[in-house]
Design an enzyme around this catalytic site. Structure first.
Site, PDB file in Angstrom:
ATOM      1  CG  HIS A  13      -8.861   3.777  -6.382  1.00  0.00           C
ATOM      2  ND1 HIS A  13      -9.112   3.145  -6.030  1.00  0.00           N
ATOM      3  CD2 HIS A  13      -7.151   3.156  -7.357  1.00  0.00           C
ATOM      4  CE1 HIS A  13      -8.704   1.323  -6.923  1.00  0.00           C
ATOM      5  NE2 HIS A  13      -7.958   2.172  -7.800  1.00  0.00           N
ATOM      6  CG  HIS A  41      -2.565   1.642  -8.568  1.00  0.00           C
ATOM      7  ND1 HIS A  41      -2.789   0.603  -7.091  1.00  0.00           N
ATOM      8  CD2 HIS A  41      -3.733   2.456  -8.400  1.00  0.00           C
ATOM      9  CE1 HIS A  41      -4.207  -0.028  -7.238  1.00  0.00           C
ATOM     10  NE2 HIS A  41      -4.787   1.343  -8.335  1.00  0.00           N
ATOM     11  NE  ARG A  50       1.826   1.564 -10.621  1.00  0.00           N
ATOM     12  CZ  ARG A  50       0.673   0.572 -10.456  1.00  0.00           C
ATOM     13  NH1 ARG A  50       0.864  -0.356  -9.923  1.00  0.00           N
ATOM     14  NH2 ARG A  50      -0.007   0.348 -12.216  1.00  0.00           N
ATOM     15  CG  ASN A  93      -2.322  -2.896  -6.794  1.00  0.00           C
ATOM     16  OD1 ASN A  93      -1.789  -2.032  -6.127  1.00  0.00           O
ATOM     17  ND2 ASN A  93      -2.411  -2.828  -7.746  1.00  0.00           N
ATOM     18  CD  GLU A 130      -7.795  -1.812  -6.816  1.00  0.00           C
ATOM     19  OE1 GLU A 130      -6.686  -0.977  -6.842  1.00  0.00           O
ATOM     20  OE2 GLU A 130      -8.574  -1.597  -6.988  1.00  0.00           O
ATOM     21  CG  HIS A 132     -10.940  -4.205  -8.701  1.00  0.00           C
ATOM     22  ND1 HIS A 132      -9.608  -3.075  -9.266  1.00  0.00           N
ATOM     23  CD2 HIS A 132     -11.334  -4.836 -10.247  1.00  0.00           C
ATOM     24  CE1 HIS A 132     -10.080  -3.804 -10.593  1.00  0.00           C
ATOM     25  NE2 HIS A 132     -10.853  -4.220 -11.225  1.00  0.00           N
ATOM     26  CG  HIS A 172     -11.553   1.324 -10.554  1.00  0.00           C
ATOM     27  ND1 HIS A 172     -12.146   0.291 -10.450  1.00  0.00           N
ATOM     28  CD2 HIS A 172     -10.287   0.905 -10.037  1.00  0.00           C
ATOM     29  CE1 HIS A 172     -11.703  -0.940 -10.091  1.00  0.00           C
ATOM     30  NE2 HIS A 172     -10.764  -0.505  -9.491  1.00  0.00           N
ATOM     31  CG  ASP A 176      -7.264   2.749 -11.402  1.00  0.00           C
ATOM     32  OD1 ASP A 176      -5.863   2.496 -10.275  1.00  0.00           O
ATOM     33  OD2 ASP A 176      -7.935   2.548 -12.050  1.00  0.00           O
ATOM     34  CG  HIS A 208       2.004  -0.471 -15.030  1.00  0.00           C
ATOM     35  ND1 HIS A 208       2.288  -1.342 -15.032  1.00  0.00           N
ATOM     36  CD2 HIS A 208       0.150  -0.035 -15.340  1.00  0.00           C
ATOM     37  CE1 HIS A 208       0.413  -1.221 -14.181  1.00  0.00           C
ATOM     38  NE2 HIS A 208      -0.232  -0.335 -14.175  1.00  0.00           N
TER      39      HIS A 208
HETATM   40  N1  LIG Z   1      -6.568  -0.128 -13.061  1.00  0.00           N
HETATM   41  C1  LIG Z   1      -5.988  -0.382 -13.212  1.00  0.00           C
HETATM   42  O1  LIG Z   1      -5.923  -1.450 -14.668  1.00  0.00           O
HETATM   43  N2  LIG Z   1      -4.447  -0.915 -12.589  1.00  0.00           N
HETATM   44  C2  LIG Z   1      -4.051  -1.221 -11.626  1.00  0.00           C
HETATM   45  C3  LIG Z   1      -4.863  -2.035 -10.093  1.00  0.00           C
HETATM   46  C4  LIG Z   1      -5.740  -1.265 -10.250  1.00  0.00           C
HETATM   47  O2  LIG Z   1      -6.452  -0.500  -9.971  1.00  0.00           O
HETATM   48  O3  LIG Z   1      -7.164  -2.523 -10.587  1.00  0.00           O
HETATM   49  C5  LIG Z   1      -2.551  -0.915 -11.369  1.00  0.00           C
HETATM   50  O4  LIG Z   1      -1.728  -0.854  -9.923  1.00  0.00           O
HETATM   51  O5  LIG Z   1      -2.067  -1.222 -12.350  1.00  0.00           O
END
Ligand SMILES: NC(=O)N[C@@H](CC(=O)O)C(=O)O
Length: 432
Positions: A53, A55, A57, A87, A137, A171, A222, A290, A294
């Site tokens: 899991h 991200h 980006r 996402n 997810e 999720h 998660h 996860d 950011h």
């Molecule tokens: N976990 C998070 O708080 N953020 C994830 C998205 C997600 O998995 O919910 C993200 O892509 O920023």
């Protein structure tokens, strides 16, 4: 190459012969022959971690992380396979979006899988025709990317994935159970008060009921509450827990501020302890990060405006190894191996990975568990430059190997190797 006298997670001392991409032999006093010998005496050798899991980006948000920076972070943290979530922009909800993401993933140092997402305008036919790692997810409530869907569409998605033989990851939060009264607050803890533990438990319950009705199997991403873990496990489904839900709680939010905002949110210390027990005793199947970077600038906003998510791929194994080293915790090195490698490989059917055994991919991590390092966000490889684990102790890899190639060597002038990560679903998955 012969890795000489390494201590395996079970405490035994073995030589490991790597030939090409794979582990050729594991034994005592193996003959070096023409092999290059790597002395690992006094060090521990783990199977590379599989983080199901992350991200990364791209496409869409390369200012937060790219496949290059994200995979470097993974390699420096002993993760040899990552699975990216849908996402992004465009969201990975059809075949063309999958293909576009796979081109970015070609920049990855380490092996990867790509998950497909579900939205009202997804295209299951073209998406499920690709070499997906899993469908997921699948968001039952909005998070980053606003991909929350309703129950009917979720049920349709479970049917489509089950028919295609693809696992489903969920999720699980139920927005109808969020606490609107918390909206009046503006402190960092308000997010935890808002996205309640009950919202997770209700969504896990609903998702598991839908899966059981169909004889389908789902994996809950998660999980942050003992309630959610128990419901899923009693329903015969699998779960993952993040390092932040294992090691952080609402009492840390004063210090973390919006850096501690994520979905699902941090829970009370009493719940965190129960989650930890379930990770240690085997109720929870795996740890996944996860990893959701950011920028600091984006996080520098009110608790209601800051984006949700924290980075984690680089610090998962180091934090878990430090926990295992500590005699006061119930986590053992063997349990860490299972949580990060053996069980994800088994649950998601990646038989070429996850163990130090002849025939498996030579995905290996060497660590010196006699030393810990203090974690500092600015020294990490992730492009976001911060971590919720600032000041925690970690045991970081000396080197990380993917399919027989050292992709990270902490002592080298240039610690990173060449980009040759591949889709784990492209491999035939047959052991030799
Ligand atoms: N976990 C998070 O708080 N953020 C994830 C998205 C997600 O998995 O919910 C993200 O892509 O920023």
């Amino acid at each position: 190459m012969l890795i000489r006298s390494a201590t395996l997670p079970d405490g035994s001392q073995r030589d490991v012969r790597v030939s090409g991409d794979s582990i050729a032999a594991v034994g005592r006093d193996l003959e070096p022959g023409d092999d290059r010998v790597l002395d690992a005496a006094g060090k521990r050798l783990f199977p590379g971690a599989i983080d199901v899991h992350v991200h990364f980006r791209q496409p869409g948000y390369p200012h937060k992380e790219t496949w290059e920076t994200g995979s470097r972070a993974a390699a420096a943290g002993g993760v040899t396979t990552v699975v990216d979530q849908p996402n992004t922009d465009p969201p990975t909800v059809d075949g063309a979006a999958f293909d576009q993401k796979a081109e970015f993933a070609a920049d990855s140092l380490i092996d990867w899988g790509i998950n497909g997402g579900v939205t009202a305008d997804w295209d299951p036919d073209s998406l499920l025709a690709r070499r997906l790692f899993a469908l997921g997810e699948v968001f039952l409530a909005d998070s980053t990317g606003d991909m929350g869907i309703d129950t009917d569409l979720f049920a349709e998605a479970v049917d489509a994935a089950t028919e295609a033989g693809v696992p489903v990851t969920v999720h699980a939060e139920d927005a109808t159970k969020f606490n609107e009264d918390a909206r009046a607050r503006d402190d960092a803890d308000a997010w935890s008060a808002y996205r309640t533990a009950e919202a997770e438990a209700a969504a896990v319950e609903r998702a598991c009921a839908i899966a059981r009705d169909r004889d389908a199997r789902i994996h809950i991403a998660h999980t942050s509450t003992p309630e959610g873990i128990d419901i899923a496990s009693e329903a015969g489904m699998t779960t993952e827990v993040t390092p932040h839900h294992l090691l952080l709680s609402r009492k840390d939010l004063d210090e973390l501020g919006t850096l501690g905002r994520m979905n699902p949110p941090l829970r009370r210390e009493s719940r965190r302890r129960k989650v930890y027990e379930r990770v240690a005793d085997g109720t929870v199947d795996m740890i996944a990060t996860d990893h959701a970077p950011h920028t600091r600038a984006e996080k520098d906003a009110s608790i209601w405006d800051a984006p949700s998510g924290v980075p984690g791929v680089e610090t998962m194994l180091p934090l878990l190894l430090a926990e295992a080293r500590d005699p006061d915790t119930p986590l053992s090195y063997e349990r860490v191996r299972d949580l990060t490698a053996a069980t994800p490989a088994a649950v998601f059917d990646v038989p070429q990975k996850g163990a130090i055994e002849p025939g498996r991919d030579a995905d290996l991590v060497l660590v010196d568990t006699t030393e810990t390092t203090e974690i500092g966000g600015e020294a990490l490889q992730t492009d976001c430059g911060w971590t919720p684990f600032e000041g925690f102790e970690g045991i970081f890899p000396e080197w990380t190997m993917v399919r027989g190639t050292v992709v990270y060597d902490a002592d080298a002038a240039d610690p990173f190797g060449a980009h040759d990560g591949q889709n784990v679903r492209d491999a035939d998955g047959e052991l030799l």
